[in-house]
Design a protein around this motif. Structure first.
Motif, short mmCIF file in Angstrom:
data_model
loop_
_atom_site.label_atom_id
_atom_site.label_comp_id
_atom_site.label_asym_id
_atom_site.label_seq_id
_atom_site.Cartn_x
_atom_site.Cartn_y
_atom_site.Cartn_z
N THR A 103 0.91 -1.11 0.06
CA THR A 103 0.06 -0.17 0.03
C THR A 103 1.01 1.25 -0.17
O THR A 103 0.53 2.17 -0.75
CB THR A 103 -0.86 0.01 1.22
OG1 THR A 103 -1.82 -1.16 1.02
CG2 THR A 103 -1.82 1.25 1.31
N GLY B 195 -12.21 -4.20 -7.28
CA GLY B 195 -11.60 -2.97 -7.84
C GLY B 195 -11.27 -2.69 -9.21
O GLY B 195 -11.13 -1.69 -9.67
N LYS C 19 -7.90 0.75 -6.45
CA LYS C 19 -9.34 1.60 -6.18
C LYS C 19 -9.60 1.98 -4.75
O LYS C 19 -10.14 3.26 -4.93
CB LYS C 19 -10.22 0.49 -6.55
CG LYS C 19 -11.68 1.00 -6.42
CD LYS C 19 -11.99 2.12 -7.48
CE LYS C 19 -11.89 1.70 -9.02
NZ LYS C 19 -12.18 2.68 -9.91
N GLU C 20 -8.97 1.67 -3.95
CA GLU C 20 -9.15 2.10 -2.48
C GLU C 20 -8.11 3.45 -2.66
O GLU C 20 -8.57 4.34 -1.87
CB GLU C 20 -8.39 1.10 -1.43
CG GLU C 20 -9.28 -0.20 -1.31
CD GLU C 20 -8.57 -1.14 -0.14
OE1 GLU C 20 -7.45 -0.77 0.49
OE2 GLU C 20 -9.01 -2.37 -0.16
N SER D 123 -7.51 -4.09 -6.24
CA SER D 123 -8.21 -3.57 -5.10
C SER D 123 -7.43 -2.33 -4.35
O SER D 123 -8.33 -1.51 -4.09
CB SER D 123 -8.23 -4.91 -4.13
OG SER D 123 -8.91 -4.39 -2.90
N LEU D 124 -6.29 -2.33 -4.19
CA LEU D 124 -5.61 -1.40 -3.54
C LEU D 124 -5.63 -0.02 -4.54
O LEU D 124 -5.74 1.04 -3.84
CB LEU D 124 -4.01 -1.57 -3.48
CG LEU D 124 -4.00 -2.66 -2.33
CD1 LEU D 124 -2.34 -2.89 -2.26
CD2 LEU D 124 -4.31 -1.88 -0.82
#
Length: 215
Positions: free
Chosen positions: A55, A112, A88-89, A85-86
């Protein structure tokens, strides 16, 4: 010109980098392997070695600043899923991820990815259609029903105009362009004459095109 983050620099990712460079886009390329990063340095704006499932590393790239984030990881689905996924986060505007199977696509879209591409599946279909008929020169699928085919002008059409052929009325097919001596002419008109040595770009339902040209 767009700003694009490209993650995963295997064969597929490297080809994407090459084409994006030819199109004049700004590309940040990322991979965990130094050798792969070095291979694309001549074709990208910037490149970094790093773990896309970390991240802190992804956040340091300024994800919100990219118009498109492409996840081209092909040999590690877990990493592809976590990366998508990361992204999009962290506020990615558009995440496009690579999938090899439908089940992978479902997981990616749920976690994501905004869109999914199937390079092997799409190329396999193109190859099957392109080389299963002698007179198909190119093929672009638009959706499950519609496509663009490049085909030679049929012998019995040579010497007639597009208006005289009138395949739009007969088959619901549109002639989008005429290619002559390798040059594509898109400004087609009903009075344009068809010549035997030319090829045509035709758009319509795949089954209508196949019926019209006996593919």
């Amino acid at each position: 010109m767009k700003s694009i983050l490209l993650i995963g620099l295997g064969r597929f990712g490297k080809h994407i980098a090459l084409h994006l460079n030819q199109l004049g886009h700004q590309v940040m390329a990322v991979d965990h392997a130094e050798e792969r990063v070095n291979d694309v340095l001549p074709f990208v704006t910037n490149a970094q070695i790093g773990d896309s499932t970390n991240t802190d590393f992804l956040a340091s790239l300024g994800i919100r600043n990219y118009d498109v984030c492409i996840v081209a990881i092909g040999n590690d689905f877990q990493s592809s899923l976590e990366t998508s996924s990361l992204l999009k986060e962290l506020g990615a505007k558009l995440v496009v991820s690579r999938a090899a199977r439908d089940v992978q696509a479902k997981f990616l879209l749920r976690n994501g990815a905004d869109e999914v591409v199937y390079p092997e599946k799409q190329l396999a279909k193109w190859t099957a259609i392109r080389y299963s008929a002698d007179h198909i020169l190119d093929y672009i699928e638009l959706d499950n029903e519609h496509a663009i085919f490049e085909i030679p002008v049929p012998k019995d059409w040579a010497g007639q105009t597009i208006g005289q052929i009138d395949i739009r009325k007969k088959y619901g097919i549109n002639i989008m362009g005429i290619k002559k001596d390798g040059k594509l002419e898109l400004a087609v008109s009903p009075d344009m004459m068809l010549e035997a040595q030319n090829t045509m770009l035709v758009l319509g339902r795949s089954k209508d095109i196949q019926k019209c040209f006996r593919i």
